[in-house]
Design an enzyme around this catalytic site. Structure first.
Site, PDB file in Angstrom:
ATOM      1  N   SER A   1     -16.789 -68.733 -27.888  1.00  0.00           N
ATOM      2  CA  SER A   1     -18.226 -69.012 -27.965  1.00  0.00           C
ATOM      3  C   SER A   1     -18.772 -69.014 -29.384  1.00  0.00           C
ATOM      4  CB  SER A   1     -19.005 -67.983 -27.137  1.00  0.00           C
ATOM      5  OG  SER A   1     -18.849 -68.226 -25.760  1.00  0.00           O
TER       6      SER A   1
ATOM      7  N   LYS B   1     -20.342 -72.146 -30.558  1.00  0.00           N
ATOM      8  CA  LYS B   1     -21.710 -72.490 -30.172  1.00  0.00           C
ATOM      9  C   LYS B   1     -22.630 -72.581 -31.392  1.00  0.00           C
ATOM     10  CE  LYS B   1     -22.024 -70.625 -25.425  1.00  0.00           C
ATOM     11  NZ  LYS B   1     -20.672 -70.180 -25.087  1.00  0.00           N
TER      12      LYS B   1
ATOM     13  N   SER C   1     -25.662 -66.514 -24.780  1.00  0.00           N
ATOM     14  CA  SER C   1     -24.413 -67.273 -24.904  1.00  0.00           C
ATOM     15  C   SER C   1     -24.245 -68.256 -23.748  1.00  0.00           C
ATOM     16  CB  SER C   1     -23.204 -66.326 -24.976  1.00  0.00           C
ATOM     17  OG  SER C   1     -22.056 -67.006 -25.459  1.00  0.00           O
TER      18      SER C   1
END
Length: 392
Positions: free
Chosen positions: A59, A62, A119
């Protein structure tokens, strides 16, 4: 005949400068399988462990979706209050989500917070599809890869917007540090979002409302940026902390547990601030050398630092070390005031070499007829004294 101004001149700082720099700091033996630590204030790399290797970023990637989202808001392609639709593809994601469904229309601002704090994989896809040239996440992923290259991230390839495990989806720790620095510097109006500890979207799922960054609230200056975890990547964190005038950016990956990630991140922040200190070396305008000028109205020109020079040094002990002023000289006239003519070079023990440009303090015009005759006569005299072999 060899031109006199082609010779390389190296002057040690013993004649012009004395720098008190510290002994090497104690090395930090991180448990992370890959890590990169940057002192943003001075640009000093404090640690690089597999820092250039393309790895699964989970993640943490991101952050690239967020960067492109911030750009779109800034240039008017998106508005923070604009409501975007949720596709079936976006709704299909598991893992960390905002629990969106196709009946939702979500503001851009909520999506940005949903990515930063929660997230949200689904939030990433909604934003990606809105900005994609063909309306697909795959199209946006190609845009991400292209934009990353433009930002200097040479070891990043994106297959999706969220960091969901996918073959070929890779970033290096250095690239993530570059991205973190750009987010901090390019978007100060949005960066405070990364320090938000909680975001409850539409009161739907109170269980998923807390920021996973373990450093927020510890009182060590931490204010961002993004955690990551997959089975392939392990536990990772792109973090930043500011204490006083200094800011440190760090990236770690490959930890076995979230607790290990938290412990390692805090230890790196403490090591970065406690084992190194910023030291001012030279004030702007300080004369560091006199360079000989070839065919000039003046025989020399002063080399000065155009701005204050500071660097990061270890704090344990101190000893004077030499620096060097390096330039190609004699320098051929005319010379412009402020023209870059050389460098100040020094290497703090245990840290990368630092090179600072030096400029001409004042202009030096090309000499007139008398100067040219005198220079030619001096050159001829040197050739006679040194012998015919030096004339070739």
């Amino acid at each position: 005949m060899k031109q006199p101004f082609a010779a390389l001149t190296r002057l040690t700082s013993a004649a012009v400068l004395s720098l008190a720099l510290a002994l090497p700091a104690l090395a930090f033996d991180t448990r992370a399988t890959s890590a990169y630590v940057l002192d943003q204030t001075t640009g000093t790399v404090l640690m690089s462990k597999n820092g250039y290797e393309p790895l699964p970023p989970a993640s943490m990637s991101k952050l690239m979706t967020l960067y492109m989202g911030f750009e779109a808001v800034r240039d008017g392609r998106l508005d923070l209050t604009e409501r975007l639709p949720v596709s079936e593809h976006a709704m299909s994601f598991g893992g960390s989500t905002m629990f969106l469904d196709t009946t939702d229309r979500v503001t851009v601002e909520d999506l940005l917070r949903g990515i930063i704090v929660l997230s949200g994989n689904d939030a990433c896809v909604v934003l990606a599809e809105a900005l994609s040239p063909d309306g697909t996440e795959a199209g946006f992923s190609r845009m991400m890869t292209q934009r990353a290259k433009q930002l200097g991230m040479e070891n990043s390839t994106f297959m999706n917007s969220s960091g969901w495990p996918a073959a070929g989806h890779r970033m290096s720790m250095r690239d993530l540090a570059i991205l973190a620095q750009r987010l901090i510097e390019d978007f100060p109006e949005f960066y405070p979002m990364f320090a938000e500890k909680e975001f409850l979207f539409d009161e739907k799922e109170p269980a998923n409302r807390f920021n996973r960054n373990p450093l927020l609230g510890l009182g060590i200056g931490a204010d961002g940026l993004k955690t990551g975890h997959t089975q392939e990547a392990g536990f990772g964190l792109v973090g930043s902390a500011k204490q006083g005038d200094r800011r440190v950016i760090f990236v770690i990956s490959g930890l076995e547990t979230d607790r290990a990630r938290a412990e390692e991140a805090e230890a790196i922040v403490n090591w970065s601030f406690r084992q190194f200190t910023q030291s001012e070396l030279v004030k702007a305008g300080t004369r560091l050398a006199e360079a000989e000028v070839w065919m000039g109205s003046q025989p020399t020109v002063a080399l000065v630092a155009p701005q204050d020079v500071s660097t990061l040094v270890p704090v344990l002990g101190a000893e004077a070390i030499d620096a060097e002023v390096v330039y190609n000289g004699p320098i051929e006239a005319p010379v412009q005031a402020g023209q870059v003519l050389g460098e100040l070079v020094f290497s703090p023990e245990g840290l990368p070499e630092v090179r600072v440009p030096l400029v001409a303090e004042q202009a030096v015009e090309r000499g007139g007829f008398v100067v040219r005759v005198r220079t030619a006569a001096n050159l001829l005299f040197q050739q006679i004294v040194q012998g015919p072999e030096t004339a070739m």
